[in-house]
Design a protein around this motif. Structure first.
Motif, PDB file in Angstrom:
ATOM      1  N   PHE A  84      -1.475   7.519  -4.194  1.00 11.75           N
ATOM      2  CA  PHE A  84      -0.096   8.075  -4.318  1.00 11.75           C
ATOM      3  C   PHE A  84       0.469   7.867  -3.131  1.00 11.75           C
ATOM      4  O   PHE A  84       0.483   8.071  -2.051  1.00 11.75           O
ATOM      5  N   THR A  85       1.976   7.764  -3.335  1.00 12.66           N
ATOM      6  CA  THR A  85       2.646   7.252  -2.580  1.00 12.66           C
ATOM      7  C   THR A  85       4.424   7.983  -2.811  1.00 12.66           C
ATOM      8  O   THR A  85       4.643   8.648  -4.493  1.00 12.66           O
ATOM      9  N   LYS A  86       5.082   7.610  -2.030  1.00 16.80           N
ATOM     10  CA  LYS A  86       6.617   9.040  -1.942  1.00 16.80           C
ATOM     11  C   LYS A  86       7.351   8.112  -3.118  1.00 16.80           C
ATOM     12  O   LYS A  86       8.154   7.802  -3.351  1.00 16.80           O
ATOM     13  N   ASN A  87       7.412   6.617  -3.461  1.00 20.64           N
ATOM     14  CA  ASN A  87       8.238   5.969  -4.084  1.00 20.64           C
ATOM     15  C   ASN A  87       7.479   4.240  -3.403  1.00 20.64           C
ATOM     16  O   ASN A  87       6.885   3.999  -2.746  1.00 20.64           O
ATOM     17  N   ALA A  88       8.147   3.578  -4.250  1.00 12.73           N
ATOM     18  CA  ALA A  88       7.942   2.107  -3.987  1.00 12.73           C
ATOM     19  C   ALA A  88       7.998   1.391  -2.712  1.00 12.73           C
ATOM     20  O   ALA A  88       7.178   0.696  -2.229  1.00 12.73           O
ATOM     21  N   THR A  89       8.926   1.943  -2.346  1.00 17.01           N
ATOM     22  CA  THR A  89       9.614   1.095  -1.003  1.00 17.01           C
ATOM     23  C   THR A  89       8.009   1.911   0.254  1.00 17.01           C
ATOM     24  O   THR A  89       7.521   1.094   0.566  1.00 17.01           O
ATOM     25  N   HIS A  90       7.468   2.818   0.025  1.00 26.04           N
ATOM     26  CA  HIS A  90       6.539   3.427   0.458  1.00 26.04           C
ATOM     27  C   HIS A  90       5.189   1.909   0.692  1.00 26.04           C
ATOM     28  O   HIS A  90       5.037   2.203   1.333  1.00 26.04           O
ATOM     29  N   SER A  91       5.107   2.237  -1.586  1.00 27.37           N
ATOM     30  CA  SER A  91       4.452   1.357  -1.093  1.00 27.37           C
ATOM     31  C   SER A  91       3.873   0.154  -0.559  1.00 27.37           C
ATOM     32  O   SER A  91       3.554  -0.675  -0.524  1.00 27.37           O
ATOM     33  N   LEU A  92       5.088  -0.929  -0.689  1.00 28.84           N
ATOM     34  CA  LEU A  92       5.197  -2.279  -0.622  1.00 28.84           C
ATOM     35  C   LEU A  92       5.419  -2.650   1.165  1.00 28.84           C
ATOM     36  O   LEU A  92       4.860  -2.563   1.481  1.00 28.84           O
ATOM     37  N   ASN A  93       5.602  -1.072   1.881  1.00 31.92           N
ATOM     38  CA  ASN A  93       5.524  -0.906   2.615  1.00 31.92           C
ATOM     39  C   ASN A  93       4.813  -0.531   3.726  1.00 31.92           C
ATOM     40  O   ASN A  93       3.733  -1.202   4.665  1.00 31.92           O
ATOM     41  N   GLN A  94       3.469   0.117   3.019  1.00 31.23           N
ATOM     42  CA  GLN A  94       1.846   0.271   3.046  1.00 31.23           C
ATOM     43  C   GLN A  94       1.360  -1.039   3.685  1.00 31.23           C
ATOM     44  O   GLN A  94       0.047  -1.429   3.625  1.00 31.23           O
ATOM     45  N   VAL A  95       1.729  -2.072   2.188  1.00 35.12           N
ATOM     46  CA  VAL A  95       0.594  -3.360   2.292  1.00 35.12           C
ATOM     47  C   VAL A  95       1.318  -4.131   2.950  1.00 35.12           C
ATOM     48  O   VAL A  95       0.473  -4.253   4.334  1.00 35.12           O
ATOM     49  N   ALA A  96       2.311  -4.250   3.091  1.00 31.63           N
ATOM     50  CA  ALA A  96       3.199  -4.988   4.694  1.00 31.63           C
ATOM     51  C   ALA A  96       2.534  -4.670   5.856  1.00 31.63           C
ATOM     52  O   ALA A  96       2.084  -5.981   6.744  1.00 31.63           O
ATOM     53  N   LYS A  97       2.455  -3.908   6.270  1.00 31.67           N
ATOM     54  CA  LYS A  97       2.244  -3.306   7.433  1.00 31.67           C
ATOM     55  C   LYS A  97       0.616  -2.301   7.724  1.00 31.67           C
ATOM     56  O   LYS A  97       0.310  -2.582   8.401  1.00 31.67           O
ATOM     57  N   GLY A  98      -0.403  -2.570   6.569  1.00 31.85           N
ATOM     58  CA  GLY A  98      -1.229  -2.135   6.481  1.00 31.85           C
ATOM     59  C   GLY A  98      -1.711  -3.252   6.669  1.00 31.85           C
ATOM     60  O   GLY A  98      -3.372  -2.893   6.995  1.00 31.85           O
ATOM     61  N   LEU A  99      -1.854  -4.386   5.724  1.00 27.56           N
ATOM     62  CA  LEU A  99      -2.719  -5.345   6.196  1.00 27.56           C
ATOM     63  C   LEU A  99      -2.116  -6.077   7.728  1.00 27.56           C
ATOM     64  O   LEU A  99      -1.009  -5.864   8.546  1.00 27.56           O
ATOM     65  N   SER A 100      -3.296  -7.895   8.338  1.00 21.49           N
ATOM     66  CA  SER A 100      -3.349  -7.929   9.375  1.00 21.49           C
ATOM     67  C   SER A 100      -2.798  -8.948   9.267  1.00 21.49           C
ATOM     68  O   SER A 100      -3.340 -10.156   8.514  1.00 21.49           O
ATOM     69  N   ARG A 241      -5.476  -0.683   6.827  1.00 22.64           N
ATOM     70  CA  ARG A 241      -4.696   0.375   7.988  1.00 22.64           C
ATOM     71  C   ARG A 241      -4.245   1.485   6.757  1.00 22.64           C
ATOM     72  O   ARG A 241      -3.173   0.729   6.176  1.00 22.64           O
ATOM     73  N   SER A 242      -4.042   2.241   7.254  1.00 29.53           N
ATOM     74  CA  SER A 242      -3.097   3.459   6.031  1.00 29.53           C
ATOM     75  C   SER A 242      -1.601   3.559   7.488  1.00 29.53           C
ATOM     76  O   SER A 242      -2.291   3.682   8.554  1.00 29.53           O
ATOM     77  N   ILE A 243      -0.478   3.297   6.952  1.00 29.61           N
ATOM     78  CA  ILE A 243       0.376   3.295   7.606  1.00 29.61           C
ATOM     79  C   ILE A 243       0.739   4.845   8.347  1.00 29.61           C
ATOM     80  O   ILE A 243       1.700   4.962   9.261  1.00 29.61           O
ATOM     81  N   GLN A 244       0.133   5.833   8.099  1.00 26.43           N
ATOM     82  CA  GLN A 244       0.050   7.389   8.634  1.00 26.43           C
ATOM     83  C   GLN A 244      -0.764   7.898   8.352  1.00 26.43           C
ATOM     84  O   GLN A 244      -1.893   7.367   7.739  1.00 26.43           O
ATOM     85  N   SER A 245      -0.838   8.534   9.820  1.00 20.59           N
ATOM     86  CA  SER A 245      -2.920   8.761   9.546  1.00 20.59           C
ATOM     87  C   SER A 245      -2.688  10.106  10.645  1.00 20.59           C
ATOM     88  O   SER A 245      -1.469  10.654  10.785  1.00 20.59           O
ATOM     89  N   PRO A 263     -10.683   5.008   0.431  1.00 24.32           N
ATOM     90  CA  PRO A 263      -9.337   4.264   0.078  1.00 24.32           C
ATOM     91  C   PRO A 263      -9.608   5.719  -1.561  1.00 24.32           C
ATOM     92  O   PRO A 263     -11.089   5.197  -2.175  1.00 24.32           O
ATOM     93  N   PRO A 264      -8.328   6.674  -2.409  1.00 23.25           N
ATOM     94  CA  PRO A 264      -7.305   6.480  -1.816  1.00 23.25           C
ATOM     95  C   PRO A 264      -6.725   7.649  -0.609  1.00 23.25           C
ATOM     96  O   PRO A 264      -5.911   7.227   0.144  1.00 23.25           O
ATOM     97  N   ALA A 265      -8.101   8.146  -0.091  1.00 25.65           N
ATOM     98  CA  ALA A 265      -7.204   9.946   1.066  1.00 25.65           C
ATOM     99  C   ALA A 265      -7.233   9.225   1.901  1.00 25.65           C
ATOM    100  O   ALA A 265      -5.691   9.376   2.990  1.00 25.65           O
ATOM    101  N   ARG A 266      -8.096   7.756   2.598  1.00 26.76           N
ATOM    102  CA  ARG A 266      -6.698   6.998   4.120  1.00 26.76           C
ATOM    103  C   ARG A 266      -5.309   7.327   3.707  1.00 26.76           C
ATOM    104  O   ARG A 266      -4.755   7.310   4.452  1.00 26.76           O
ATOM    105  N   PHE A 267      -4.957   6.503   2.418  1.00 27.46           N
ATOM    106  CA  PHE A 267      -3.455   6.385   3.015  1.00 27.46           C
ATOM    107  C   PHE A 267      -2.521   7.751   2.325  1.00 27.46           C
ATOM    108  O   PHE A 267      -1.401   6.729   2.623  1.00 27.46           O
ATOM    109  N   GLU A 268      -3.578   8.736   1.723  1.00 26.05           N
ATOM    110  CA  GLU A 268      -2.327   9.266   1.101  1.00 26.05           C
ATOM    111  C   GLU A 268      -2.552  11.053   3.048  1.00 26.05           C
ATOM    112  O   GLU A 268      -3.362  11.880   2.452  1.00 26.05           O
TER     113      GLU A 268
END
Ligand code: PLP
Length: 404
Positions: A84-100, A241-245, A263-268
């Motif tokens: 569960f995320t806030k919106n698609a923007t949040h989801s795409l940021n999670q992918v872009a900034k959560g990978l190495s 990685r989660s972009i929010q901890s 997952p999924p708790a790590r990202f929520e």
């Protein structure tokens, strides 16, 4: 064809309903969704996944149900692949900034992406030195598979990610994701799709597409505002990685160490939008009962009506192919001499027609073409009727003739 659904939507079920044609931005919500949101506050206003009293366990159970329904809708392998995320923007940021990433890693997007699938990659380019490259579309904005294949080959082993809109919000054009994914996989790249404009309008099967991640917006699927989702392959989510901890993101913590949650708790992280999740569950129930192929056909038939009225009018140009079958329910119009915002206000005041005007967060496309006025975008959904789109198109023609 879908007119029986109109009574489910309170804003349409009135004596003088507006003509709502801004569905690519946000759809209207049916009564069961509104009731589900209310039911959270009135019946079980608890904190899911934490406390163990009745309110909280009710919410925890409903969260699990909702994840399960979403997993079924998109044919995910397991419900824990849904975040569960806030919106698609949040989801795409999670992918872009959560990978190495390493300096020089190539990420491909198209030249008609929403800022949500462009800006995070530009940010990584600026901050981490990835190499973001843009695939040029055909002149009519359709996806050019050959350009894509060439871009993959040029990047070679540096190609790490292909991130594509499934359907564009600028023009309604669908990307051949399955074909593109096959090519990207030959080069060993990950594939993420921005499903914000596809998931409300077509059946999306993440396993069949062969992709690795998909971002989507619940508020475009008749669900609550401030709700979105991310689907990801479990083996990839486990390493991300989660972009929010903070709360929920760890199983335990000490003064000097921690154990990340699975997952999924790590990202929520943090207290969830539980009312939103209950509303989402009702929206998924609602959309799951609808034949999305028939919705697509209905939208195209409405687009045919708009297109036939508008296509030969002086001073107007429809973005994308002339054939509405390639643009779904979206009719996005460039106006020669008139400001799109002025026309949008006029349409609402004169005829009660609500459309979107501006650059629709696809500034890069307009900037590349040197168009500074933006466009006027009408986007239809299941509850719209032929009379409504006729009213929109006829009023637009009158306005252009009077002002142009
Ligand atoms: C194609 C596309 N991607 C991403 C977004 C952003 O979605 P959200 O508002 O859920 O962040 C939108 C919203 O209009 C969109 O149309």
């Amino acid at each position: 064809m879908f007119s029986q659904f109109r009574q489910d939507f309170p804003t349409l079920d009135t004596e003088n309903p507006p003509v709502y044609l801004d569905n690519a931005c946000m759809t209207l919500r049916p009564k069961p969704v509104i009731e589900a949101i209310k039911s959270y506050y009135e019946q079980s206003p608890g904190c899911g996944g934490r406390s163990v009293h009745r309110y909280a366990t009710t919410v925890s159970r409903k969260m699990m149900d909702c994840r399960k329904k979403m997993a079924e809708l998109f044919n995910a392998r397991e419900s824990n692949e849904i975040i569960f995320t806030k919106n698609a923007t949040h989801s795409l940021n999670q992918v872009a900034k959560g990978l190495s990433w390493e300096k020089g890693d190539v990420v491909l997007t198209t030249d008609r992406e929403h800022n949500s699938n462009l800006v995070p990659w530009l940010q990584l380019e600026e901050e981490q030195g990835i190499d973001h490259r843009v695939i040029k579309s055909n002149d009519d904005n359709t996806f050019n598979l050959e350009n894509f294949e060439n871009a993959c080959a040029e990047a070679g082993s540096s190609l790490k990610m292909v991130s594509l809109s499934h359907v564009g919000n600028l023009d309604g054009i669908a990307t051949p994701v399955k074909e593109a994914t096959k090519i990207a996989k030959d080069f060993g790249a990950l594939v993420c799709i921005d499903g914000a404009q596809s998931t409300p309008h077509m059946k999306v099967d993440v396993q069949d597409l062969g992709i690795d991640f998909m971002a989507f917006s619940i508020h475009k699927m008749m669900g609550p505002s401030g709700m979105g989702g991310l689907w990801g392959r479990m083996d990839l989510l486990e390493g991300m990685r989660s972009i929010q901890s903070g709360g929920s993101t760890v199983d335990t913590s000490h003064y000097d160490s921690l154990t990340w949650s699975k997952p999924p708790a790590r990202f929520e992280g943090g207290l969830g939008n539980y009312a939103g999740i209950l509303g989402t569950s009702a929206a998924i129930d609602y959309i799951s009962k609808i034949d999305l192929d028939a919705v697509h056909e209905h939208e195209v038939s409405l687009n045919r009506v708009m297109t036939s009225i508008l296509k030969d009018v002086n001073g107007l140009r429809i973005i994308g192919p002339e054939d509405p079958a390639q643009r779904g329910g979206i009719c996005s119009i460039l106006l020669d001499n008139i400001d799109a915002h002025d026309i949008a206000i006029l349409l609402d005041e004169a005829a009660g027609v609500m459309v979107r005007s501006g650059m629709h967060c696809v500034h890069s496309w307009f900037n590349a073409k040197g168009i500074d006025r933006g466009s006027l975008r009408a986007s239809a959904y299941l509850y719209n009727t032929e009379d409504e789109v006729k009213l929109f198109a006829d009023t637009l023609v009158e306005a252009v003739e009077a002002l142009g």
